[in-house]
Design a protein around this motif. Structure first.
Motif, PDB file in Angstrom:
ATOM      1  N   THR A  57      -0.224  -5.635 -56.367  1.00 36.50           N
ATOM      2  CA  THR A  57      -0.388  -6.820 -55.270  1.00 36.50           C
ATOM      3  C   THR A  57       0.807  -7.445 -54.791  1.00 36.50           C
ATOM      4  O   THR A  57       0.586  -8.661 -54.000  1.00 36.50           O
ATOM      5  CB  THR A  57      -1.731  -7.613 -56.143  1.00 36.50           C
ATOM      6  N   LEU A  58       1.877  -7.114 -55.241  1.00 33.59           N
ATOM      7  CA  LEU A  58       2.843  -7.854 -54.803  1.00 33.59           C
ATOM      8  C   LEU A  58       3.246  -7.910 -53.380  1.00 33.59           C
ATOM      9  O   LEU A  58       3.163  -6.881 -52.821  1.00 33.59           O
ATOM     10  CB  LEU A  58       4.394  -7.574 -55.706  1.00 33.59           C
ATOM     11  N   GLU A  59       3.763  -9.018 -52.661  1.00 35.55           N
ATOM     12  CA  GLU A  59       3.916  -8.987 -51.257  1.00 35.55           C
ATOM     13  C   GLU A  59       5.328  -7.975 -51.186  1.00 35.55           C
ATOM     14  O   GLU A  59       6.131  -8.156 -52.002  1.00 35.55           O
ATOM     15  CB  GLU A  59       4.143 -10.500 -51.009  1.00 35.55           C
ATOM     16  N   PRO A  60       5.255  -7.164 -50.122  1.00 36.67           N
ATOM     17  CA  PRO A  60       6.341  -6.352 -49.877  1.00 36.67           C
ATOM     18  C   PRO A  60       7.795  -7.171 -49.797  1.00 36.67           C
ATOM     19  O   PRO A  60       7.556  -8.006 -48.962  1.00 36.67           O
ATOM     20  CB  PRO A  60       5.929  -5.528 -48.763  1.00 36.67           C
ATOM     21  N   MET A  61       8.739  -6.588 -50.347  1.00 37.66           N
ATOM     22  CA  MET A  61       9.874  -7.464 -50.184  1.00 37.66           C
ATOM     23  C   MET A  61      10.818  -6.625 -49.394  1.00 37.66           C
ATOM     24  O   MET A  61      10.906  -5.388 -49.325  1.00 37.66           O
ATOM     25  CB  MET A  61      10.579  -7.234 -51.471  1.00 37.66           C
ATOM     26  N   PRO A  62      11.211  -7.174 -48.231  1.00 38.20           N
ATOM     27  CA  PRO A  62      12.237  -6.445 -47.001  1.00 38.20           C
ATOM     28  C   PRO A  62      13.113  -5.711 -47.597  1.00 38.20           C
ATOM     29  O   PRO A  62      13.928  -6.395 -48.549  1.00 38.20           O
ATOM     30  CB  PRO A  62      12.289  -7.565 -46.173  1.00 38.20           C
ATOM     31  N   GLU A  63      13.622  -4.695 -47.136  1.00 35.84           N
ATOM     32  CA  GLU A  63      14.599  -3.765 -47.642  1.00 35.84           C
ATOM     33  C   GLU A  63      15.970  -4.650 -47.774  1.00 35.84           C
ATOM     34  O   GLU A  63      16.833  -4.693 -48.802  1.00 35.84           O
ATOM     35  CB  GLU A  63      15.011  -2.698 -46.782  1.00 35.84           C
ATOM     36  N   GLN A  64      16.204  -5.603 -46.678  1.00 32.99           N
ATOM     37  CA  GLN A  64      17.582  -6.320 -46.776  1.00 32.99           C
ATOM     38  C   GLN A  64      17.446  -7.347 -47.976  1.00 32.99           C
ATOM     39  O   GLN A  64      18.588  -7.932 -48.401  1.00 32.99           O
ATOM     40  CB  GLN A  64      17.930  -7.152 -45.383  1.00 32.99           C
ATOM     41  N   GLU A  65      16.504  -7.541 -48.500  1.00 34.44           N
ATOM     42  CA  GLU A  65      16.335  -8.677 -49.853  1.00 34.44           C
ATOM     43  C   GLU A  65      16.607  -7.866 -51.073  1.00 34.44           C
ATOM     44  O   GLU A  65      16.816  -8.299 -52.268  1.00 34.44           O
ATOM     45  CB  GLU A  65      15.105  -9.172 -49.808  1.00 34.44           C
ATOM     46  N   HIS A  66      16.880  -6.657 -51.051  1.00 37.63           N
ATOM     47  CA  HIS A  66      17.249  -5.814 -52.169  1.00 37.63           C
ATOM     48  C   HIS A  66      18.783  -5.730 -52.219  1.00 37.63           C
ATOM     49  O   HIS A  66      19.170  -4.806 -52.087  1.00 37.63           O
ATOM     50  CB  HIS A  66      16.563  -4.295 -51.991  1.00 37.63           C
ATOM     51  N   SER A  67      19.272  -6.938 -52.499  1.00 37.50           N
ATOM     52  CA  SER A  67      20.751  -7.022 -52.396  1.00 37.50           C
ATOM     53  C   SER A  67      21.222  -7.637 -53.732  1.00 37.50           C
ATOM     54  O   SER A  67      20.581  -7.721 -54.682  1.00 37.50           O
ATOM     55  CB  SER A  67      21.086  -8.410 -51.344  1.00 37.50           C
ATOM     56  N   ALA A  68      22.578  -7.462 -53.841  1.00 36.48           N
ATOM     57  CA  ALA A  68      23.143  -7.520 -55.421  1.00 36.48           C
ATOM     58  C   ALA A  68      22.989  -8.980 -55.520  1.00 36.48           C
ATOM     59  O   ALA A  68      22.604  -9.458 -56.873  1.00 36.48           O
ATOM     60  CB  ALA A  68      24.782  -7.348 -54.944  1.00 36.48           C
ATOM     61  N   ASP A  69      22.809  -9.979 -54.509  1.00 39.56           N
ATOM     62  CA  ASP A  69      22.590 -11.363 -54.797  1.00 39.56           C
ATOM     63  C   ASP A  69      21.170 -11.627 -55.484  1.00 39.56           C
ATOM     64  O   ASP A  69      20.901 -12.584 -56.334  1.00 39.56           O
ATOM     65  CB  ASP A  69      22.597 -12.249 -53.554  1.00 39.56           C
TER      66      ASP A  69
END
Length: 141
Positions: free
Chosen positions: A29-41
């Protein structure tokens, strides 16, 4: 979904296999996380799985509010993130710091049913969010 609804659903499931399935369902049910948010930060250190938490600071009247997106490459961890975000996302820093997520997870019985690595990862996620809350409070004062 609220934490009370999750608590009630958990109470109905006596078998841990069913509870794990429910946690995995919560992760879906998690809202999808945009790919650019899969960052080192956004990557949470201290987790055996890959975990990302991305924060957005908003306002509710005068008070800052922290909103999160979360993701993991592990199904069970996505479910833990879903529970954590139910507790913390959309809350003020004061509410976050006043909420003991580890106590809630212990109440659900996770202490006995998570591997030490998953427990450490959960603590790392909680500490990341609590650190964000402390920063937001400091910036607001």
């Amino acid at each position: 979904m609220t934490i009370d609804e999750i608590r009630d659903n958990f109470a109905l499931l006596e078998d841990w296999d069913d509870r794990y399935r429910y946690v995995i369902e919560l992760g879906r049910t998690l809202e999808p996380m945009p790919e650019q948010e899969h960052s080192a930060d956004n990557k949470v250190q201290g987790c055996a799985s890959q975990v990302w938490l991305s924060k957005r600071l908003g306002r509710d009247g005068g008070e800052p509010v922290l909103n999160y997106l979360g993701d993991s490459d592990a199904h069970i961890v996505r479910g833990l993130i879903a529970i954590l975000l139910t507790l913390y996302s959309g809350r003020t820093p004061r509410d976050i710091l006043a909420t003991d997520a580890i106590a809630v997870f212990d109440e659900f019985g996770f202490r006995e049913h998570l591997t030490p690595q998953r427990s450490n990862g959960l603590r790392s996620m909680v500490e990341r969010i609590r650190g964000d809350a402390r920063q937001a409070l400091a910036a607001a004062s």
